[in-house]
Design a protein around this motif. Sequence first.
Motif, PDB file in Angstrom:
ATOM      1  N   GLU A 176       0.833  -1.215   0.000  1.00 52.79           N
ATOM      2  CA  GLU A 176       0.000   0.000   0.000  1.00 52.79           C
ATOM      3  C   GLU A 176       0.863   1.259   0.000  1.00 52.79           C
ATOM      4  N   ALA A 177       1.974   1.218   0.741  1.00 51.42           N
ATOM      5  CA  ALA A 177       2.882   2.377   0.765  1.00 51.42           C
ATOM      6  C   ALA A 177       3.508   2.583  -0.616  1.00 51.42           C
ATOM      7  N   LYS A 178       3.912   1.482  -1.260  1.00 51.61           N
ATOM      8  CA  LYS A 178       4.493   1.569  -2.596  1.00 51.61           C
ATOM      9  C   LYS A 178       3.449   2.107  -3.580  1.00 51.61           C
ATOM     10  N   ARG A 179       2.211   1.615  -3.452  1.00 50.51           N
ATOM     11  CA  ARG A 179       1.129   2.076  -4.314  1.00 50.51           C
ATOM     12  C   ARG A 179       0.893   3.573  -4.128  1.00 50.51           C
ATOM     13  N   ALA A 180       0.897   4.028  -2.887  1.00 47.67           N
ATOM     14  CA  ALA A 180       0.707   5.457  -2.612  1.00 47.67           C
ATOM     15  C   ALA A 180       1.837   6.269  -3.236  1.00 47.67           C
ATOM     16  N   ASP A 181       3.061   5.738  -3.176  1.00 50.21           N
ATOM     17  CA  ASP A 181       4.196   6.434  -3.797  1.00 50.21           C
ATOM     18  C   ASP A 181       4.039   6.498  -5.312  1.00 50.21           C
ATOM     19  N   VAL A 182       3.562   5.414  -5.924  1.00 48.09           N
ATOM     20  CA  VAL A 182       3.347   5.402  -7.381  1.00 48.09           C
ATOM     21  C   VAL A 182       2.285   6.436  -7.751  1.00 48.09           C
ATOM     22  N   GLU A 183       1.197   6.479  -7.006  1.00 50.32           N
ATOM     23  CA  GLU A 183       0.152   7.455  -7.293  1.00 50.32           C
ATOM     24  C   GLU A 183       0.682   8.884  -7.139  1.00 50.32           C
ATOM     25  N   ALA A 184       1.506   9.104  -6.111  1.00 53.17           N
ATOM     26  CA  ALA A 184       2.110  10.428  -5.920  1.00 53.17           C
ATOM     27  C   ALA A 184       3.061  10.751  -7.077  1.00 53.17           C
ATOM     28  N   LEU A 185       3.795   9.740  -7.547  1.00 56.03           N
ATOM     29  CA  LEU A 185       4.706   9.924  -8.676  1.00 56.03           C
ATOM     30  C   LEU A 185       3.941  10.300  -9.935  1.00 56.03           C
ATOM     31  N   LEU A 186       2.855   9.600 -10.213  1.00 53.43           N
ATOM     32  CA  LEU A 186       2.058   9.919 -11.398  1.00 53.43           C
ATOM     33  C   LEU A 186       1.473  11.319 -11.305  1.00 53.43           C
ATOM     34  N   GLU A 187       1.098  11.713 -10.109  1.00 58.81           N
ATOM     35  CA  GLU A 187       0.576  13.072  -9.918  1.00 58.81           C
ATOM     36  C   GLU A 187       1.698  14.104 -10.072  1.00 58.81           C
ATOM     37  N   ALA A 188       2.856  13.839  -9.455  1.00 62.63           N
ATOM     38  CA  ALA A 188       3.977  14.782  -9.535  1.00 62.63           C
ATOM     39  C   ALA A 188       4.493  14.921 -10.968  1.00 62.63           C
ATOM     40  N   SER A 189       4.413  13.830 -11.731  1.00 62.31           N
ATOM     41  CA  SER A 189       4.884  13.890 -13.116  1.00 62.31           C
ATOM     42  C   SER A 189       3.807  14.427 -14.054  1.00 62.31           C
ATOM     43  N   ASN A 190       2.668  14.810 -13.461  1.00 64.70           N
ATOM     44  CA  ASN A 190       1.594  15.473 -14.205  1.00 64.70           C
ATOM     45  C   ASN A 190       1.092  14.609 -15.361  1.00 64.70           C
ATOM     46  N   MET A 191       0.963  13.326 -15.075  1.00 63.71           N
ATOM     47  CA  MET A 191       0.577  12.367 -16.106  1.00 63.71           C
ATOM     48  C   MET A 191      -0.765  12.714 -16.749  1.00 63.71           C
ATOM     49  N   ASP A 192      -1.718  13.185 -15.966  1.00 67.66           N
ATOM     50  CA  ASP A 192      -3.023  13.519 -16.547  1.00 67.66           C
ATOM     51  C   ASP A 192      -2.909  14.662 -17.550  1.00 67.66           C
ATOM     52  N   ALA A 193      -2.050  15.633 -17.265  1.00 73.53           N
ATOM     53  CA  ALA A 193      -1.847  16.741 -18.210  1.00 73.53           C
ATOM     54  C   ALA A 193      -1.121  16.255 -19.463  1.00 73.53           C
ATOM     55  N   MET A 194      -0.240  15.254 -19.298  1.00 75.03           N
ATOM     56  CA  MET A 194       0.443  14.705 -20.468  1.00 75.03           C
ATOM     57  C   MET A 194      -0.560  14.048 -21.409  1.00 75.03           C
ATOM     58  N   ILE A 195      -1.548  13.383 -20.828  1.00 74.42           N
ATOM     59  CA  ILE A 195      -2.590  12.769 -21.644  1.00 74.42           C
ATOM     60  C   ILE A 195      -3.351  13.866 -22.403  1.00 74.42           C
ATOM     61  N   GLU A 196      -3.659  14.970 -21.720  1.00 74.18           N
ATOM     62  CA  GLU A 196      -4.327  16.099 -22.375  1.00 74.18           C
ATOM     63  C   GLU A 196      -3.470  16.647 -23.516  1.00 74.18           C
ATOM     64  N   SER A 197      -2.155  16.694 -23.293  1.00 77.57           N
ATOM     65  CA  SER A 197      -1.233  17.168 -24.318  1.00 77.57           C
ATOM     66  C   SER A 197      -1.274  16.249 -25.541  1.00 77.57           C
ATOM     67  N   ILE A 198      -1.390  14.961 -25.292  1.00 81.27           N
ATOM     68  CA  ILE A 198      -1.484  14.010 -26.399  1.00 81.27           C
ATOM     69  C   ILE A 198      -2.762  14.256 -27.187  1.00 81.27           C
ATOM     70  N   VAL A 238      -0.682   2.465 -12.682  1.00 80.25           N
ATOM     71  CA  VAL A 238      -0.188   2.168 -11.332  1.00 80.25           C
ATOM     72  C   VAL A 238       0.337   0.741 -11.306  1.00 80.25           C
ATOM     73  N   GLN A 239      -0.416  -0.188 -11.868  1.00 79.07           N
ATOM     74  CA  GLN A 239      -0.011  -1.593 -11.867  1.00 79.07           C
ATOM     75  C   GLN A 239       1.289  -1.802 -12.656  1.00 79.07           C
ATOM     76  N   ILE A 240       1.436  -1.092 -13.764  1.00 77.96           N
ATOM     77  CA  ILE A 240       2.668  -1.196 -14.570  1.00 77.96           C
ATOM     78  C   ILE A 240       3.862  -0.706 -13.759  1.00 77.96           C
ATOM     79  N   TYR A 241       3.716   0.430 -13.099  1.00 77.88           N
ATOM     80  CA  TYR A 241       4.811   0.957 -12.275  1.00 77.88           C
ATOM     81  C   TYR A 241       5.128   0.006 -11.129  1.00 77.88           C
ATOM     82  N   LEU A 242       4.108  -0.534 -10.479  1.00 81.82           N
ATOM     83  CA  LEU A 242       4.326  -1.480  -9.382  1.00 81.82           C
ATOM     84  C   LEU A 242       5.065  -2.719  -9.873  1.00 81.82           C
ATOM     85  N   LYS A 243       4.755  -3.143 -11.077  1.00 84.88           N
ATOM     86  CA  LYS A 243       5.368  -4.346 -11.647  1.00 84.88           C
ATOM     87  C   LYS A 243       6.840  -4.132 -12.013  1.00 84.88           C
TER      88      LYS A 243
END
Length: 164
Positions: free
Chosen positions: A21-43, A93-98
Motif C-alpha cells: 500500500e505504501a508503494k502504491r501510494a508512492d506510485v500514485e504520488a509519482l504519477l501526480e507529480a509527473s503530471n501524467m493527466d496533463a500529459m494525456i491532455e497534451s497528447i 499504477v499496476q505497470i509501475y508497481l510491476k
Amino acid sequence: MVRTIILALGLMLSVAAQAQEAKRADVEALLEASNMDAMIESIYAQTNKMFAGMGQQLGIKPDEQQLFDDYMNEVTSAMRKEVSWAKMKEPMVQIYLKHYSDKEIKDMLAFYQSETGQSMVKKMPAVTQDSMMLSQQMLQNFLPKIQVIAEDFNQKLQAHRQAK
C-alpha cells in the motif's frame, strides 16, 4: 506451536500488505507529480492538430469539410472517452508497481517533486510537440525515398516473376 506459526504468517502478510500500500501510494504520488493527466491532455491536443492537417492530406473539398469535421469530432470524443486518464490510471499504477522497485519509485518521486523535476514536467509538452514536429518533417523528407525504393522493389519483383 501451530498458533505461533499462524500468528507469524498473519503478521508477515499484514506487513507485506502495508508495504504494498505504501508503494502504491508512492506510485500514485509519482504519477501526480509527473503530471501524467496533463500529459494525456497534451497528447489529445497533438492528436487534434494532426487530425486538422489530415483533411488537407486526404484532399477534403470545402463542401466536404463539415462532414469531415463531424467525423473527426466523433473520433476525438471516442478517444477521450476510451483513452481517458480515469481509465488509464489504475493500469499505469499496476505497470509501475510491476516494473519499478520501491527505491526507484522513491527516487523518481523525489526527482519529480524537485525544482528540476517540476521544470521538466512543465516543459515536457513543448519538448514533445517540437520532437513530434521534427519527426514529421523527417518522415516527410523520407517518404519520397521510400516510394522510390518501393517502386524499384516492385519492378524487380515483377521482373523476377516474369522470368519464372
